[in-house]
Motif scaffolding. Structure first.
Motif, PDB file in Angstrom:
ATOM      1  N   LYS A  75       0.808  -1.229   0.000  1.00 31.73           N
ATOM      2  CA  LYS A  75       0.000   0.000   0.000  1.00 31.73           C
ATOM      3  C   LYS A  75       0.849   1.290   0.000  1.00 31.73           C
ATOM      4  CE  LYS A  75      -3.711  -2.339   2.486  1.00 31.73           C
ATOM      5  NZ  LYS A  75      -4.536  -2.369   3.731  1.00 31.73           N
ATOM      6  N   ASP A  76       2.179   1.145  -0.105  1.00 30.53           N
ATOM      7  CA  ASP A  76       3.086   2.294  -0.101  1.00 30.53           C
ATOM      8  C   ASP A  76       2.921   3.072  -1.412  1.00 30.53           C
ATOM      9  OD1 ASP A  76       6.367   2.727   1.218  1.00 30.53           O
ATOM     10  OD2 ASP A  76       5.290   4.069  -0.127  1.00 30.53           O
ATOM     11  N   ASN A  77       2.520   4.367  -1.288  1.00 31.93           N
ATOM     12  CA  ASN A  77       2.272   5.184  -2.484  1.00 31.93           C
ATOM     13  C   ASN A  77       3.533   5.399  -3.285  1.00 31.93           C
ATOM     14  OD1 ASN A  77      -0.469   5.491  -2.021  1.00 31.93           O
ATOM     15  ND2 ASN A  77      -0.151   7.230  -0.624  1.00 31.93           N
ATOM     16  N   SER A  78       4.684   5.538  -2.612  1.00 38.58           N
ATOM     17  CA  SER A  78       5.948   5.772  -3.334  1.00 38.58           C
ATOM     18  C   SER A  78       6.255   4.601  -4.264  1.00 38.58           C
ATOM     19  CB  SER A  78       7.088   5.983  -2.334  1.00 38.58           C
ATOM     20  OG  SER A  78       6.820   7.100  -1.508  1.00 38.58           O
ATOM     21  N   ILE A  79       6.086   3.416  -3.731  1.00 37.37           N
ATOM     22  CA  ILE A  79       6.358   2.224  -4.553  1.00 37.37           C
ATOM     23  C   ILE A  79       5.347   2.141  -5.677  1.00 37.37           C
ATOM     24  CG2 ILE A  79       6.377  -0.296  -4.496  1.00 37.37           C
ATOM     25  CD1 ILE A  79       7.551  -0.147  -1.724  1.00 37.37           C
ATOM     26  N   ILE A  83       6.324   2.266  -9.685  1.00 44.37           N
ATOM     27  CA  ILE A  83       5.938   1.181 -10.613  1.00 44.37           C
ATOM     28  C   ILE A  83       5.198   1.755 -11.805  1.00 44.37           C
ATOM     29  CG2 ILE A  83       4.480  -0.851 -10.851  1.00 44.37           C
ATOM     30  CD1 ILE A  83       5.161  -1.588  -7.982  1.00 44.37           C
ATOM     31  N   MET A  84       4.278   2.682 -11.519  1.00 42.92           N
ATOM     32  CA  MET A  84       3.462   3.226 -12.617  1.00 42.92           C
ATOM     33  C   MET A  84       4.317   4.081 -13.549  1.00 42.92           C
ATOM     34  SD  MET A  84       0.041   4.243 -10.445  1.00 42.92           S
ATOM     35  CE  MET A  84      -0.765   4.936 -11.903  1.00 42.92           C
ATOM     36  N   MET A  85       5.329   4.747 -13.002  1.00 45.09           N
ATOM     37  CA  MET A  85       6.186   5.588 -13.847  1.00 45.09           C
ATOM     38  C   MET A  85       7.245   4.766 -14.564  1.00 45.09           C
ATOM     39  SD  MET A  85       6.719   8.902 -11.348  1.00 45.09           S
ATOM     40  CE  MET A  85       7.768   9.692 -12.562  1.00 45.09           C
ATOM     41  N   GLY A  86       7.479   3.572 -14.120  1.00 43.93           N
ATOM     42  CA  GLY A  86       8.431   2.697 -14.800  1.00 43.93           C
ATOM     43  C   GLY A  86       9.868   3.037 -14.500  1.00 43.93           C
ATOM     44  N   VAL A  87      10.188   3.722 -13.399  1.00 43.21           N
ATOM     45  CA  VAL A  87      11.555   4.083 -13.038  1.00 43.21           C
ATOM     46  C   VAL A  87      12.095   3.033 -12.086  1.00 43.21           C
ATOM     47  CG1 VAL A  87      11.270   6.545 -13.432  1.00 43.21           C
ATOM     48  CG2 VAL A  87      10.639   5.583 -11.221  1.00 43.21           C
ATOM     49  N   ASP A  88      13.376   2.705 -12.224  1.00 36.62           N
ATOM     50  CA  ASP A  88      13.951   1.610 -11.453  1.00 36.62           C
ATOM     51  C   ASP A  88      14.569   2.096 -10.155  1.00 36.62           C
ATOM     52  OD1 ASP A  88      15.211  -0.112 -14.394  1.00 36.62           O
ATOM     53  OD2 ASP A  88      13.182   0.040 -13.550  1.00 36.62           O
ATOM     54  N   TYR A  89      15.356   3.197 -10.230  1.00 39.89           N
ATOM     55  CA  TYR A  89      16.138   3.604  -9.060  1.00 39.89           C
ATOM     56  C   TYR A  89      15.257   3.968  -7.887  1.00 39.89           C
ATOM     57  CZ  TYR A  89      19.362   6.129  -6.088  1.00 39.89           C
ATOM     58  OH  TYR A  89      20.091   6.550  -5.013  1.00 39.89           O
ATOM     59  N   SER A 102      18.546  -9.270   7.777  1.00 37.28           N
ATOM     60  CA  SER A 102      19.134  -9.778   9.025  1.00 37.28           C
ATOM     61  C   SER A 102      18.145 -10.618   9.813  1.00 37.28           C
ATOM     62  CB  SER A 102      19.614  -8.595   9.870  1.00 37.28           C
ATOM     63  OG  SER A 102      18.520  -7.737  10.195  1.00 37.28           O
ATOM     64  N   LEU A 103      16.863 -10.370   9.599  1.00 39.55           N
ATOM     65  CA  LEU A 103      15.834 -11.160  10.289  1.00 39.55           C
ATOM     66  C   LEU A 103      15.411 -12.379   9.472  1.00 39.55           C
ATOM     67  CD1 LEU A 103      13.550  -8.260  11.548  1.00 39.55           C
ATOM     68  CD2 LEU A 103      15.389  -9.407  12.758  1.00 39.55           C
ATOM     69  N   GLY A 104      16.012 -12.547   8.278  1.00 38.47           N
ATOM     70  CA  GLY A 104      15.634 -13.681   7.436  1.00 38.47           C
ATOM     71  C   GLY A 104      14.434 -13.394   6.581  1.00 38.47           C
ATOM     72  N   ILE A 105      14.087 -12.081   6.372  1.00 39.65           N
ATOM     73  CA  ILE A 105      12.895 -11.724   5.601  1.00 39.65           C
ATOM     74  C   ILE A 105      13.345 -10.917   4.387  1.00 39.65           C
ATOM     75  CG2 ILE A 105      10.676 -10.566   5.622  1.00 39.65           C
ATOM     76  CD1 ILE A 105      10.624 -10.899   8.649  1.00 39.65           C
ATOM     77  N   ASP A 106      12.965 -11.345   3.206  1.00 42.12           N
ATOM     78  CA  ASP A 106      13.276 -10.660   1.955  1.00 42.12           C
ATOM     79  C   ASP A 106      11.969 -10.251   1.289  1.00 42.12           C
ATOM     80  OD1 ASP A 106      15.895 -13.035   1.383  1.00 42.12           O
ATOM     81  OD2 ASP A 106      16.047 -11.009   2.216  1.00 42.12           O
ATOM     82  N   PHE A 107      11.934  -9.016   0.710  1.00 47.46           N
ATOM     83  CA  PHE A 107      10.749  -8.522   0.025  1.00 47.46           C
ATOM     84  C   PHE A 107      11.047  -8.389  -1.463  1.00 47.46           C
ATOM     85  CE2 PHE A 107       8.062  -7.632   3.567  1.00 47.46           C
ATOM     86  CZ  PHE A 107       8.937  -7.439   4.641  1.00 47.46           C
ATOM     87  N   PHE A 108      10.037  -8.668  -2.287  1.00 46.67           N
ATOM     88  CA  PHE A 108      10.201  -8.631  -3.735  1.00 46.67           C
ATOM     89  C   PHE A 108       9.007  -7.887  -4.322  1.00 46.67           C
ATOM     90  CE2 PHE A 108      12.217 -12.407  -2.123  1.00 46.67           C
ATOM     91  CZ  PHE A 108      13.455 -12.409  -2.756  1.00 46.67           C
ATOM     92  N   VAL A 109       9.281  -7.182  -5.457  1.00 45.70           N
ATOM     93  CA  VAL A 109       8.210  -6.450  -6.153  1.00 45.70           C
ATOM     94  C   VAL A 109       8.303  -6.794  -7.635  1.00 45.70           C
ATOM     95  CG1 VAL A 109       7.333  -4.177  -6.835  1.00 45.70           C
ATOM     96  CG2 VAL A 109       8.130  -4.573  -4.495  1.00 45.70           C
ATOM     97  N   LEU A 110       7.174  -7.113  -8.231  1.00 44.07           N
ATOM     98  CA  LEU A 110       7.085  -7.424  -9.670  1.00 44.07           C
ATOM     99  C   LEU A 110       6.339  -6.281 -10.358  1.00 44.07           C
ATOM    100  CD1 LEU A 110       7.293  -9.380 -12.108  1.00 44.07           C
ATOM    101  CD2 LEU A 110       5.075 -10.302 -11.395  1.00 44.07           C
ATOM    102  N   ARG A 111       6.997  -5.705 -11.358  1.00 43.74           N
ATOM    103  CA  ARG A 111       6.340  -4.656 -12.153  1.00 43.74           C
ATOM    104  C   ARG A 111       5.585  -5.331 -13.280  1.00 43.74           C
ATOM    105  NH1 ARG A 111      10.294   0.004 -13.295  1.00 43.74           N
ATOM    106  NH2 ARG A 111      11.182  -1.483 -14.770  1.00 43.74           N
TER     107      ARG A 111
END
Length: 1006
Positions: A75-79, A83-89, A102-111
């Motif tokens: 729900k993060d508006n920045s993300i 995504i909608m603008m298609g910019v990577d950085y 460090s907690l063993g948790i990895d997050f992934f985003v698919l455009r």
């Protein structure tokens, strides 16, 4: 004299008290230990449950936080904007803020636009799996296999811009590197266990664990398990996280038990020491008064008369013993102070004496002994009972006992025996007095022999009467004893008869079980490709097995007949079907010996009767097998007819004639006895046990019939049998059909055997046909129509002509007016036809009559030509397609299991085998079956008990009853009833054939 070991009383008392105290202490310690052990074990289980719940809650909270963090990311508006603008950085920068590697948790985003995946950390990941989770969001996999063999949790959620999905986000939790490693760190005492698809794994390492469950605790969430062969402990199954469990080794619990043991050991030592001290004190208090009394008694025995000191004891018995000893000392002093005086007057002629309770003479006057012939000293050595006849001793003893128990005197008469053996009569007057401190009898005895002499005659007569009465009583006792022995003999006979029946049943089972494998494998082997020699060998051991089986059946039948347990069936049967079965059974034996074999039912004989077809068939088979066995050449003929009997019954007349060796007239009666043959030498040439005719005679008598035998003048023997059967008013269906089909049809029978063609014409004539017979082709001419035959049906023997009957078919047609006559062949060997179906079709053969010709076989052939047989219609209507049934086979014999597998390998049935009753019940509870084949005699739990447990399990759980068919070598009626009573649906007796097995399965599965 053997010396007996003795012990001090104080030692024995001390040992007894000490032993009782120690045993009591040990028993109380055992109860306390058991109670403490149970409490400790319950506390241990509570601790395991609390630890498991804490770990489950920690894991659940950790996953919930990761899921919440993923929700914030989606729900993060920045993300969403990146995504909608298609910019990577900007997207990568923003995603790095969620980095929790460090907690063993990895997050992934698919455009969604270009399918590119962005990650919060630089760690390598399983791209295909993550991409699949992102593309199929929302997605959740609680415990999935990671590439390294461990487990991970994957969540994915779609990223929406208003109503449009612009991408998706995923969260991967790797347990092997998470912050929970410190919480879940495995030790030799505890670990986290995961259940996945029936297997058990270590949550952190992913190791596959060999887990076996030993039992459940009072709380269903706890189980006693073992991992591998060495590690045992308690497993707590989490209710919060499905599939997750917490394991704790028993080492912690065992350490607590050892500590408790070493803590309690000194306490037990102190208790035992106290028991020993207390026992010594009590023994001293108890034995000291006894020592004083013992010393006083020893002084009295040595002649000392010192008073016994008064010493009160807390024990009543010891005080009583001291008082008794004091009283004895006082009596001794009084006795010694008394003076001896003379009680008897020596000048008294009567006997005056003093006797004790045992009849011993204590005092006697001098002259009183003269009339008995003893001197004074001899008399004192006698007893009262030695001076009377033996028959008076008991009554005298009773009188003396009465005198000692009552006051006053008594006068009675008593016979006495003198020294010379003469019996005299005396009159005695006695009374009880006290003499030297004891009760005695003072008696005066007077001789009254003269007075009694006159009474002896009366006593003599009384004695004679008494003797006669005694003889009568002895005779009655002897008769009662004889009756008792007779009852015992009858009881032994019943036990012997019952033992014989049980022995025969057991032997039948033990022989039938391997016989089932032998005959079954022989049948299966005969269906394979064999050489002529091999087929001969198979035929030999199959025939031998059948012979042994027939012998077993004969012995069982004879046992049932002798014990009166054989009961006859009462059912409707078809005499033609019965004769067809018998002829089929015996035809091969007759054909091998090249005999003329005929089985004829009188055409006028009714078709349906009521009786026991199995036993009637047994009678016919026994008579025909005897006739064929003793006939080397010639013929064996069976004729059956019927007549009206009494009370609405019918009588079947069955005659078997042969041209064999015959029977000597003096053996006519003996041949119907058990194990008897007409000539004992025949057992070597022809074989046999001599039971067949004996069983036949008994069966005939059970059917209110009789059997007779006579020799035929031309050679051979004739057995005539009459049995009573029930009449049936119903008309058999095929009887009406054959009369309608054959009415006024012209038929010609061509066969060189006069007996065959005459019988066929007789049957056809009864059915309404016009029949003509001939032994060759000269039955008509070929010149013109007037001399040719008008027959529309030709029944021709396959023995006609140089090759067979079909080789002369053109010559036969030339003598007929019909251009296309109907042809029917007569077989000359066992089987329906000697020609193949193709040859029969070429020559226009519509049907064939099997050999030997029977009324039933002829009827079926005619109906096959002129009308569809009713039996065939029924067969087609009854045809069913085999279904893929699931069958549980319970059989302890490996050979029989292999045989059943061979029998059913070409069917769609799926078999599951069990070797004993316990295994059968367990498998039945774990799986679903359509049918159970249950052997009865099994190791451990037998088939009947297993059947009862299966039925109880079905009833308790409300399941429908699965058909259970008993498959056993116990073939008695009692065994059949026991199987049905235990819950079996059907019964199949070994040895069993393939067709019987399949029919039995279909009968109970449709």
């Amino acid at each position: 004299m053997r010396k007996t070991s003795s012990y001090r009383l104080s030692t024995l008392v001390a040992a007894a008290i000490c032993g009782i105290a120690i045993v009591t202490a040990l028993a109380m310690g055992g109860v306390f230990s058991y109670s403490y052990f149970s409490t400790l074990k319950n506390e241990y289980h509570d601790r395991v449950r609390a630890e498991g719940q804490e770990v489950s809650l920690e894991l659940y909270s950790f996953l919930h936080r990761a899921m919440a963090r993923l929700g914030e990311l989606s729900k993060d508006n920045s993300i969403r904007v990146a995504i909608m603008m298609g910019v990577d950085y900007p997207l990568s920068e923003k995603l790095s803020e969620y980095d929790q590697a460090s907690l063993g948790i990895d997050f992934f985003v698919l455009r969604k636009d270009d399918g590119r995946i962005f990650t919060s950390s630089a760690r390598p990941f399983d791209e295909p799996y993550i991409k699949s989770a992102l593309e199929n969001s929302p997605h959740r996999c609680s415990f999935c296999r990671a590439e390294g063999g461990g487990f991970m949790t994957v969540f994915s959620l779609p990223i929406r811009s208003r109503s449009e999905i612009v991408g998706s986000a995923a969260c991967v939790v790797d347990f092997s590197r998470s912050e929970l490693v410190s919480v879940f760190q495995n030790t030799h005492e505890s670990r986290m266990v995961l259940f996945d698809q029936g297997k058990t794994y270590d949550l952190l390492s992913g190791e596959n664990l060999s887990l076996s469950i030993g039992g459940h605790s009072d709380n269903g969430a706890l189980m006693e398990v073992s991992i591998g062969k060495e590690q045992q402990g308690v497993l707590y199954r989490s209710e919060l996280v499905p599939g997750l469990a917490y394991f704790v080794s028993d080492a912690r619990f065992n350490n607590a038990l050892r500590r408790t043991f070493w803590l309690l050991l000194p306490l037990f030592g102190v208790v035992i020491g106290l028991c020993i001290v207390v026992s010594l004190i009590l023994s001293s208090k108890l034995t000291r008064p006894l020592c004083i009394i013992t010393a006083s008694a020893e002084g009295i025995s040595k002649g000392q008369e010192d008073d016994i000191p008064d010493r009160d004891s807390v024990i009543t018995e010891i005080n009583a013993l001291g008082s008794a000893l004091s009283s004895m000392l006082e009596n001794l002093r009084r006795t010694r102070g008394l003076e001896q005086y003379q009680f008897f007057f020596d000048n008294v002629d009567d006997l005056v004496c003093i006797t004790d309770m045992d009849g011993l003479f204590l005092k006697v006057n001098s002259r009183g002994t003269d009339f008995l012939g003893y001197d004074h000293d001899e008399f004192l050595k006698k007893t009262v009972f030695e001076l009377v006849p033996p028959y008076e001793r008991e009554s005298l003893r009773g009188l003396m006992n009465g005198l000692f128990t009552e006051e006053g005197s008594r006068q009675f008469e008593c016979p006495a025996v003198t020294k010379t053996g003469e019996i005299i009569h005396t009159d005695v007057r006695s009374r009880r007095i006290t003499y030297q401190g004891q009760d005695v009898l003072l008696s005066v005895v007077r001789d009254v022999t003269d007075r009694k002499r006159d009474e002896e005659e009366l006593q003599h007569y009384a004695a004679e009467l008494l003797k006669a009465k005694e003889i009568e009583e002895r005779n009655s006792a002897h008769m009662a004893e004889t009756l008792k022995k007779l009852e015992e003999a009858m009881s032994k006979a019943e036990v012997a008869n019952r033992t014989k029946s049980e022995f025969l049943a057991q032997m039948s089972h033990e022989i039938r079980t391997p016989m089932n494998s032998i005959l079954g494998m022989a049948d299966m082997l005969s269906d394979t490709s064999l050489t002529t020699e091999q087929r001969s060998y198979v035929s030999i051991f199959r025939d031998s097995g059948k012979a042994l089986l027939n012998l077993i059946n004969d012995i069982l039948d004879l046992s049932k007949i002798e014990s009166g347990k054989l009961t006859l069936e009462r059912t409707k049967f078809n005499i033609d079907d019965l004769v067809d079965e018998v002829s089929g059974i015996m035809s091969v034996s007759a054909w091998k010996k090249d005999l003329v074999f005929a089985c004829h039912v009188d055409p006028l004989c009714p078709t349906l009767f009521e009786g026991d077809p199995t036993r009637i068939k047994q009678i016919l088979v026994n008579l025909l097998s005897n006739a064929i066995k003793f006939t080397d050449s010639g013929s064996v003929v069976l004729d059956i007819s019927a007549s009206a009997g009494q009370k609405g019954k019918s009588v079947l007349h069955m005659v078997v004639r042969d041209s064999g060796i015959g029977i000597s007239e003096e053996k006519f009666k003996d041949i119907f006895e058990n194990f008897v043959q007409a000539d004992s030498s025949t057992t070597r040439k022809y074989g046999g046990t001599g039971l067949g005719l004996s069983i036949t005679r008994n069966l005939v008598e059970l059917m209110n019939g009789n059997i007779d035998v006579r020799n035929i003048s031309s050679g051979g023997a004739e057995f005539c049998t009459d049995i009573e059967v029930g009449s049936v008013d119903e008309i058999e269906v095929d009887t009406g059909r054959i009369r309608a089909a054959m009415q006024d049809r012209e038929v010609i029978v061509i066969d060189e055997r006069t007996q065959v063609r005459n019988y066929i014409c007789k049957c056809l004539g009864e059915w309404g046909a016009k029949c003509m017979s001939a032994g060759d082709l000269n039955f008509a001419c070929v010149q013109n129509e007037s001399c040719r035959s008008n027959a529309e049906l030709v029944i021709v023997s396959d023995l006609l002509g140089e090759e067979d009957g079909l080789s002369e078919i053109e010559s036969i047609k030339a003598r007929l007016n019909s251009d296309n006559p109907v042809l029917c062949t007569l077989s000359s060997s066992p089987g329906v036809s000697s020609n193949s179906p193709e040859i029969n079709q070429i020559f226009g053969v519509k049907s064939s009559v099997h050999w030997p010709v029977t009324r039933g076989g002829l009827l079926k052939a005619m109906l096959e030509i002129y009308g569809e047989p009713f039996a065939e219609v029924e067969k087609r209507e009854e045809f069913v397609e085999l279904m893929p049934l699931r069958i549980l086979v319970v059989e302890d014999s490996e050979n029989n299991r292999m045989l059943l597998d061979f029998f059913l390998k070409d069917t769609p049935f799926r078999l599951r085998f069990a070797t004993d009753g316990d295994e059968a019940v367990r498998i039945y509870r774990e799986h679903n079956f359509d049918l159970v084949l249950m052997d009865i005699q099994l190791p451990g739990k037998d088939g009947l008990e297993a059947t009862r447990e299966i039925r109880a399990y079905e009833w308790e759980n409300g399941y429908p009853a699965t058909p259970i068919v008993a498959l056993t070598a116990n073939a008695r009626d009692e065994d059949r009833k026991d199987c049905l009573k235990a819950g079996c649906s059907g019964f199949l007796a070994k040895p069993i054939k393939k067709i019987s097995l399949i029919k039995g399965i279909l009968k109970h599965s449709l």
